[in-house]
Design an enzyme around this catalytic site. Structure first.
Site, mmCIF file in Angstrom:
data_model
loop_
_atom_site.group_PDB
_atom_site.id
_atom_site.type_symbol
_atom_site.label_atom_id
_atom_site.label_comp_id
_atom_site.label_asym_id
_atom_site.label_seq_id
_atom_site.Cartn_x
_atom_site.Cartn_y
_atom_site.Cartn_z
ATOM 1 N N ARG A 33 -5.007 -22.310 -7.726
ATOM 2 C CA ARG A 33 -3.622 -21.957 -8.022
ATOM 3 C C ARG A 33 -3.302 -22.414 -9.434
ATOM 4 O O ARG A 33 -3.649 -23.538 -9.838
ATOM 5 C CB ARG A 33 -2.660 -22.624 -7.029
ATOM 6 C CG ARG A 33 -2.596 -21.946 -5.667
ATOM 7 C CD ARG A 33 -2.000 -20.541 -5.730
ATOM 8 N NE ARG A 33 -1.869 -19.892 -4.438
ATOM 9 C CZ ARG A 33 -2.742 -19.037 -3.900
ATOM 10 N NH1 ARG A 33 -3.838 -18.713 -4.560
ATOM 11 N NH2 ARG A 33 -2.501 -18.485 -2.721
ATOM 12 N N GLU A 91 2.497 -16.562 -12.444
ATOM 13 C CA GLU A 91 1.925 -15.222 -12.607
ATOM 14 C C GLU A 91 2.832 -14.166 -11.975
ATOM 15 O O GLU A 91 3.491 -14.457 -10.975
ATOM 16 C CB GLU A 91 0.513 -15.169 -11.986
ATOM 17 C CG GLU A 91 0.462 -15.516 -10.509
ATOM 18 C CD GLU A 91 -0.977 -15.643 -9.984
ATOM 19 O OE1 GLU A 91 -1.816 -16.276 -10.641
ATOM 20 O OE2 GLU A 91 -1.232 -15.070 -8.901
ATOM 21 N N HIS A 137 -5.885 -12.790 -11.037
ATOM 22 C CA HIS A 137 -5.855 -13.246 -9.637
ATOM 23 C C HIS A 137 -6.578 -12.256 -8.712
ATOM 24 O O HIS A 137 -5.953 -11.612 -7.861
ATOM 25 C CB HIS A 137 -4.409 -13.453 -9.173
ATOM 26 C CG HIS A 137 -4.321 -14.292 -7.915
ATOM 27 N ND1 HIS A 137 -3.211 -15.020 -7.579
ATOM 28 C CD2 HIS A 137 -5.206 -14.512 -6.907
ATOM 29 C CE1 HIS A 137 -3.398 -15.649 -6.435
ATOM 30 N NE2 HIS A 137 -4.625 -15.342 -5.996
HETATM 31 C C1 DGY Z 1 -5.125 -16.558 -1.204
HETATM 32 O O1 DGY Z 1 -5.452 -16.043 -0.143
HETATM 33 O O2 DGY Z 1 -4.529 -17.635 -1.251
HETATM 34 C C2 DGY Z 1 -5.483 -15.824 -2.441
HETATM 35 O O3 DGY Z 1 -5.192 -16.536 -3.587
HETATM 36 C C3 DGY Z 1 -4.785 -14.493 -2.471
HETATM 37 O O4 DGY Z 1 -3.437 -14.727 -2.468
#
Ligand code: DGY
Length: 325
Positions: free
Chosen positions: A241, A270, A288
């Site tokens: 993250r 983001e 992402h």
């Molecule tokens: C998650 O599953 O947490 C990925 O980052 C996609 O959002």
């Protein structure tokens, strides 16, 4: 008389196979245009819904949670990360929350290796040179990057994804260091060096891979002070993250040359990422896409559906119930 199917709101446009199963088993409210809901719109859209299938970035914060209609009993997020859902506030409303662990481990670990290699081997500069017609041909000193094979990799967060990153890195004969809330048993540790204090790991990292979830404790964990503890020329990889990194500090270290490069798939705030990233030639940036394979996104959707179906159709606990910490 046939029983009415419970209504479920899909906050995003999900893969076709996932939406087909959602529509077959529930009174599905779909979002084919993939409009982004803000809190008030989400509250309005859930009128009469028993469940919500949401995704990362949806504003299921305390405020939204307080306004959800009493009909809502479960929120199944199409993600393993659930920092966008206030689980404590959901518990107070007696709303169950589930996520999608396991199924995106491999895809995300693959992207971590792509980020690691892309950053170390200057992939952004290489592809840019080629696509802008500036490649003059092979040169002995052209785009010399950092060797990956045999280097030391520090992993912050040795859960499923961290372990899968370590497994892949072992194929590059990397020496693995890790820090985690708890030490892994030897069978999972596989010879990696555990650091009870993550700060102590930093000086051992030619590469640092961030695989820890976003929590109040990890928010901006990678800050200027900690970056300074990494060896000069180290490479930072983030596929967890964006909020775990202090962008200003990372960008400053990439500009100063203290860090050789970074490979980043996730960003704080983001898609409005820190402007400083755009000009950095030594940052390999992705939008992402860690879990973005057809197989993985379908599996994530099916897992979210398993949870909705268990809870709303069979009266069972969702298999991937998330507990408020
Ligand atoms: C998650 O599953 O947490 C990925 O980052 C996609 O959002």
């Amino acid at each position: 008389m046939t029983k009415r199917k419970p209504r479920v709101l899909a906050t995003r446009h999900f893969p076709p196979a996932v939406e087909a199963r959602l529509a077959a088993n529930f009174d599905a409210v779909l979002n084919p245009e993939d409009r982004l809901y803000d809190g008030p719109a989400l509250i309005k859209a859930t009128e009469g819904c028993a469940g919500i299938m949401c995704a990362a970035g949806d504003p299921l914060n305390a405020e939204t949670m307080a306004g959800l209609p009493a009909s809502v009993r479960i929120i199944a997020t199409f993600s393993v990360g659930y920092e966008h859902v206030d689980v404590g506030a959901a518990a107070k409303r007696n709303i169950a929350v589930s996520n999608t662990p396991d199924v995106l481990t491999d895809a995300t670990a693959d992207i971590a290796l792509l980020c690691m290699l892309g950053a170390a081997r200057r992939a952004h500069e290489g592809t840019t040179m080629l696509r802008t017609h500036n490649w003059v041909g092979w040169e002995p000193t052209q785009l010399m990057g950092t060797h990956v094979t045999g280097k030391r990799l520090g992993i912050l967060g040795m859960g499923r994804i961290g372990q899968a990153v370590a497994d892949r890195a072992r194929a590059f004969r990397m020496t693995i260091h890790y820090s985690n809330r708890t030490r892994l048993p030897p069978g999972l540790e596989k010879g990696a060096t555990f650091h009870a204090n993550a700060d102590d790991m930093l000086r051992h990292c030619d590469f640092l891979s961030i695989n820890a979830p976003m929590t109040p404790a990890t928010r901006k964990w990678v800050n200027a002070e900690r970056i300074a503890k990494l060896p000069k020329g180290a490479i930072v990889v983030n596929t967890a993250r964006g909020g775990v990194v202090d962008d200003e500090a990372l960008i400053a270290a990439l500009n100063s040359g203290h860090l050789a490069a970074a490979g980043i798939d996730v960003f704080d705030g983001e898609p409005k990422i820190h402007q400083g990233y755009y000009g950095l030639q030594n940052a390999f940036l992705l939008p992402h896409m860690g879990s973005a394979t057809t197989e993985t996104r379908n599996a994530m959707g099916f897992k979210a559906l398993d949870n909705l179906e268990a809870f709303l159709l069979k009266g069972e606990l969702p298999p991937d119930l998330v507990k408020a910490s």
